[in-house]
Design a protein around this motif. Sequence first.
Motif, mmCIF file in Angstrom:
data_model
loop_
_atom_site.group_PDB
_atom_site.id
_atom_site.type_symbol
_atom_site.label_atom_id
_atom_site.label_comp_id
_atom_site.label_asym_id
_atom_site.label_seq_id
_atom_site.Cartn_x
_atom_site.Cartn_y
_atom_site.Cartn_z
ATOM 1 N N VAL A 1 0.836 -1.208 0.000
ATOM 2 C CA VAL A 1 0.000 0.000 0.000
ATOM 3 C C VAL A 1 0.868 1.254 0.000
ATOM 4 O O VAL A 1 0.610 2.204 -0.748
ATOM 5 C CB VAL A 1 -0.950 -0.008 1.216
ATOM 6 C CG1 VAL A 1 -1.712 1.317 1.315
ATOM 7 C CG2 VAL A 1 -1.923 -1.165 1.123
ATOM 8 N N GLY B 1 1.085 3.529 -3.144
ATOM 9 C CA GLY B 1 0.450 4.808 -2.821
ATOM 10 C C GLY B 1 1.361 5.995 -3.014
ATOM 11 O O GLY B 1 0.887 7.112 -3.239
ATOM 12 N N THR C 1 -4.184 11.545 -4.166
ATOM 13 C CA THR C 1 -5.027 11.216 -3.014
ATOM 14 C C THR C 1 -6.303 10.525 -3.445
ATOM 15 O O THR C 1 -6.741 9.533 -2.832
ATOM 16 C CB THR C 1 -5.352 12.492 -2.216
ATOM 17 O OG1 THR C 1 -4.137 13.130 -1.807
ATOM 18 C CG2 THR C 1 -6.188 12.164 -0.986
ATOM 19 N N LEU D 1 -5.575 6.979 -4.545
ATOM 20 C CA LEU D 1 -5.228 6.123 -3.417
ATOM 21 C C LEU D 1 -6.472 5.611 -2.713
ATOM 22 O O LEU D 1 -6.584 4.417 -2.414
ATOM 23 C CB LEU D 1 -4.338 6.892 -2.432
ATOM 24 C CG LEU D 1 -3.970 6.153 -1.137
ATOM 25 C CD1 LEU D 1 -3.134 4.909 -1.446
ATOM 26 C CD2 LEU D 1 -3.222 7.079 -0.192
ATOM 27 N N PHE D 2 -7.417 6.491 -2.435
ATOM 28 C CA PHE D 2 -8.631 6.080 -1.736
ATOM 29 C C PHE D 2 -9.552 5.255 -2.628
ATOM 30 O O PHE D 2 -10.320 4.433 -2.133
ATOM 31 C CB PHE D 2 -9.379 7.301 -1.208
ATOM 32 C CG PHE D 2 -8.760 7.894 0.031
ATOM 33 C CD1 PHE D 2 -8.935 7.293 1.265
ATOM 34 C CD2 PHE D 2 -7.991 9.038 -0.034
ATOM 35 C CE1 PHE D 2 -8.363 7.824 2.410
ATOM 36 C CE2 PHE D 2 -7.411 9.585 1.102
ATOM 37 C CZ PHE D 2 -7.596 8.977 2.329
ATOM 38 N N PRO E 1 -6.634 1.412 -2.945
ATOM 39 C CA PRO E 1 -5.370 1.399 -2.194
ATOM 40 C C PRO E 1 -4.453 0.244 -2.569
ATOM 41 O O PRO E 1 -3.231 0.354 -2.429
ATOM 42 C CB PRO E 1 -5.826 1.306 -0.739
ATOM 43 C CG PRO E 1 -7.219 0.791 -0.792
ATOM 44 C CD PRO E 1 -7.798 1.274 -2.063
ATOM 45 N N TYR F 1 -1.706 11.562 2.202
ATOM 46 C CA TYR F 1 -1.072 10.255 2.341
ATOM 47 C C TYR F 1 -0.056 9.939 1.244
ATOM 48 O O TYR F 1 0.992 9.348 1.541
ATOM 49 C CB TYR F 1 -2.141 9.165 2.417
ATOM 50 C CG TYR F 1 -2.859 9.123 3.738
ATOM 51 C CD1 TYR F 1 -2.236 8.616 4.877
ATOM 52 C CD2 TYR F 1 -4.162 9.603 3.861
ATOM 53 C CE1 TYR F 1 -2.890 8.587 6.102
ATOM 54 C CE2 TYR F 1 -4.832 9.578 5.078
ATOM 55 C CZ TYR F 1 -4.193 9.072 6.197
ATOM 56 O OH TYR F 1 -4.838 9.054 7.411
#
Length: 271
Positions: free
Chosen positions: A24, A28, A33, A36-37, A40, A235
């Motif tokens: 991840v 990632g 962002t 990623l969400f 993942p 993230y």
Amino acid sequence: MLASISRRAILGIYAIIIIVPLTVVGFGSFKSTQELFAGPFSLPQSLSPANYAEVIGGQDLGTSFWNSVIVTAISVPLTLFLASLAGYAVSRLKGFVSWAIFGFLVLGMAIPAQANMVPLYVLFGRLGLLDNLAGLVLANVVSTLPIAVFILGGFMRTLPKELYEASSIDGSGPWKTYASIALPLSAPSIAAAAIFLFVIHWNELLYPLLFIQSPGNRTLPLALLSFQGEFQTDYPLLFAGVILASLPVVVAYVFLQRYFVAGITAGASKG
């Protein structure tokens, strides 16, 4: 047969626990962002190094990186030097006195660092050691000295006493015996302790978070906290920063792996 299958199953589960977060984080670090969400565990749409470029160029991690290098490069050798002196002294003493001093020195391992935060902060404030790298070096050395003494002192106690006696007969003093006998023979344990200390000091967050206020004095773990906001965390940038921060530890372990294994097994083989 059953024990072998159980062992493999446990190792497989452990490998999954390690591999999944690494996957991840690795994937990632190349995503946005939203991407990623959305997925993942999916592969990134592109291997664009935009996040890494922003971390290196836009987040001022260069200064924090060098601060971590300075603190670690001073803390590790200083801790090893003091611990080797203490281990050598313990190995030369005899009977109850030796065990009593050794136990007192390693007693600090039983005291959690969080219990010392308030007195350390007050003491460092009076000494003018807040918000500077010298204070971090001192805190790192003091906090990790017990475990270093435990490793080096435990190993040096297994060295044959006859070597020290032969060195004394040849006219060597304590310092020469320490430099020519104790240190060379303790090289495996020193390498193992060095890796432990390097990982601990490089990843140290508590003391920088407690003592450092100026952005220019931040270490790398503390700088990574800037990616976390009050309402939103970036993230992908955080993952890219974590990977960059982990590279020195990985490189050090790869090059010192054989010394690490030798240091861990040397004490057992001398029993």
